[in-house]
Scaffold this motif. Sequence first.
Motif, PDB file in Angstrom:
ATOM      1  N   LYS A 251      58.964  73.413  75.423  1.00  0.00           N
ATOM      2  CA  LYS A 251      58.906  74.777  75.926  1.00  0.00           C
ATOM      3  C   LYS A 251      59.881  75.677  75.110  1.00  0.00           C
ATOM      4  O   LYS A 251      60.992  75.075  74.704  1.00  0.00           O
ATOM      5  N   GLY A 252      59.761  77.032  75.131  1.00  0.00           N
ATOM      6  CA  GLY A 252      60.715  77.720  74.575  1.00  0.00           C
ATOM      7  C   GLY A 252      60.844  79.206  75.398  1.00  0.00           C
ATOM      8  O   GLY A 252      59.534  79.655  75.896  1.00  0.00           O
ATOM      9  N   VAL A 253      61.799  79.689  75.484  1.00  0.00           N
ATOM     10  CA  VAL A 253      62.124  80.831  76.163  1.00  0.00           C
ATOM     11  C   VAL A 253      62.889  81.849  75.383  1.00  0.00           C
ATOM     12  O   VAL A 253      63.865  81.710  75.004  1.00  0.00           O
ATOM     13  N   GLY A 254      62.374  83.119  74.898  1.00  0.00           N
ATOM     14  CA  GLY A 254      63.082  84.179  74.332  1.00  0.00           C
ATOM     15  C   GLY A 254      63.364  85.388  75.449  1.00  0.00           C
ATOM     16  O   GLY A 254      62.438  85.881  76.116  1.00  0.00           O
ATOM     17  N   LEU A 255      64.468  85.855  75.341  1.00  0.00           N
ATOM     18  CA  LEU A 255      65.176  87.076  76.315  1.00  0.00           C
ATOM     19  C   LEU A 255      65.655  87.932  75.315  1.00  0.00           C
ATOM     20  O   LEU A 255      66.358  87.813  74.464  1.00  0.00           O
ATOM     21  N   TYR A 256      65.124  89.391  75.593  1.00  0.00           N
ATOM     22  CA  TYR A 256      65.239  90.466  74.566  1.00  0.00           C
ATOM     23  C   TYR A 256      65.875  91.759  75.369  1.00  0.00           C
ATOM     24  O   TYR A 256      65.431  92.008  76.549  1.00  0.00           O
ATOM     25  N   GLU A 271      67.413  83.045  72.762  1.00  0.00           N
ATOM     26  CA  GLU A 271      66.355  81.830  72.860  1.00  0.00           C
ATOM     27  C   GLU A 271      66.795  80.660  73.157  1.00  0.00           C
ATOM     28  O   GLU A 271      67.962  80.057  72.703  1.00  0.00           O
ATOM     29  N   TYR A 272      65.775  79.774  73.877  1.00  0.00           N
ATOM     30  CA  TYR A 272      66.304  78.336  74.390  1.00  0.00           C
ATOM     31  C   TYR A 272      65.053  77.528  74.048  1.00  0.00           C
ATOM     32  O   TYR A 272      63.761  78.041  74.164  1.00  0.00           O
ATOM     33  N   PHE A 273      65.170  76.411  73.485  1.00  0.00           N
ATOM     34  CA  PHE A 273      64.312  75.570  72.854  1.00  0.00           C
ATOM     35  C   PHE A 273      64.350  74.194  73.474  1.00  0.00           C
ATOM     36  O   PHE A 273      65.559  73.640  73.525  1.00  0.00           O
ATOM     37  N   LYS A 274      63.345  73.432  73.926  1.00  0.00           N
ATOM     38  CA  LYS A 274      63.337  72.003  74.358  1.00  0.00           C
ATOM     39  C   LYS A 274      62.054  71.495  73.871  1.00  0.00           C
ATOM     40  O   LYS A 274      60.925  71.877  74.487  1.00  0.00           O
ATOM     41  N   ASP A 275      62.125  70.569  72.990  1.00  0.00           N
ATOM     42  CA  ASP A 275      60.988  69.637  72.707  1.00  0.00           C
ATOM     43  C   ASP A 275      61.253  68.469  72.123  1.00  0.00           C
ATOM     44  O   ASP A 275      60.172  67.785  72.046  1.00  0.00           O
ATOM     45  N   GLY A 276      62.196  67.875  72.870  1.00  0.00           N
ATOM     46  CA  GLY A 276      62.577  66.624  72.666  1.00  0.00           C
ATOM     47  C   GLY A 276      62.262  66.119  71.333  1.00  0.00           C
ATOM     48  O   GLY A 276      62.803  66.217  70.186  1.00  0.00           O
ATOM     49  N   THR A 277      61.237  65.039  71.068  1.00  0.00           N
ATOM     50  CA  THR A 277      61.013  64.641  69.826  1.00  0.00           C
ATOM     51  C   THR A 277      59.509  64.840  69.588  1.00  0.00           C
ATOM     52  O   THR A 277      58.696  64.344  68.663  1.00  0.00           O
TER      53      THR A 277
END
Length: 341
Positions: A251-256, A271-277
């Motif tokens: 999942k990814g979130v971008g705030l502007y 931005e925040y990213f979370k994709d583990g492996t």
Amino acid sequence: MMKMKMVTGLVCCALYLPFAQAGSLTVANSDLTLSGGMTAGLVYSDNTGGTNNTDDAVTDFLLEISSPADKGVGFIAGYGALAQYTVFSSIPANKSTSTTGMTPIGLQYGWLTVQPNDKVTVDAGMLATKIGYEVAPTYANPHVLIAGLWTAQPVYYPGVRASFAVGGDSSVFVEANEDTSTGATSGYVVGGSTTVGSASLSLAYYNANKARDIVDIIVTGEIGGIPVAANIDFHKLDSNVAVAGNDDTAKGVGLYASPSFGSITVPVRVEYFKDGTSGIYNGGMKSGYSVTITPTYNFTPNTFVRAELATVKSDNKVFTDELGVAQDTKNSAILQAGFRF
């Protein structure tokens, strides 16, 4: 030398176009609208994976010609070249293999639009995706470096899209495409947009055949007179491409936010990213974030200069310095000027 030849050729293409009133061209059988832009700048980034950490680059040159479908059939076409630098990869790591870092000069996108009535439109050709908040030409973006979220989203692809107005400011669409960016050879997208109070909301679901599913949410509006936006993505890898024992979601979130002070705007993106492996974001970030700030001085509505600072931080070491040592951060600084046609 290669860059100079490329720029000279592109500019000559523009000069050979017929003289016209601003924003339009009159040709033999119809009226056309000319738009697009050109940007260039100085780019610095650390941890590029090679010895090159600076570049003087034409970051965009695009001529866009279009005609509306208000008489039944219209079209749009964008011809040029785009660098498409991102917060993850802002400079070609090896100039000997990528002289400019740009896409090949040519048709970047283009489609015909058939509009049988004011409720239905059908687009067919090299479509621009409806997934994601940002676009490939940086002169149309608030930032020079495109978002990390954008790297896991499709951009342009062959396809057919039908859109339907369903009342007020609401619409829905369905699309079949031949996008290969996600590892598939075909896919479909369904989605829609509407307004909720003073905010605009877009939602799309993308199924890339035997590759991945994407749910994309975009919200835009204003808070205290400041334009704001959010882009939220959820990814799910299909079993055909998921690696056994690794994560298959991300999942990814971008705030502007883009506050303005007269002729000066100061866009900020977090931005925040979370994709583990799973490997979806930059080869697998576990989790990480990026921050980009881009003070921009607008000489006129279509001319600007801007500076940009961007940093990316990952829980694991997904970047590499010039000695081949893995690193967990990447920092970039850019000066850019731009002209919108």
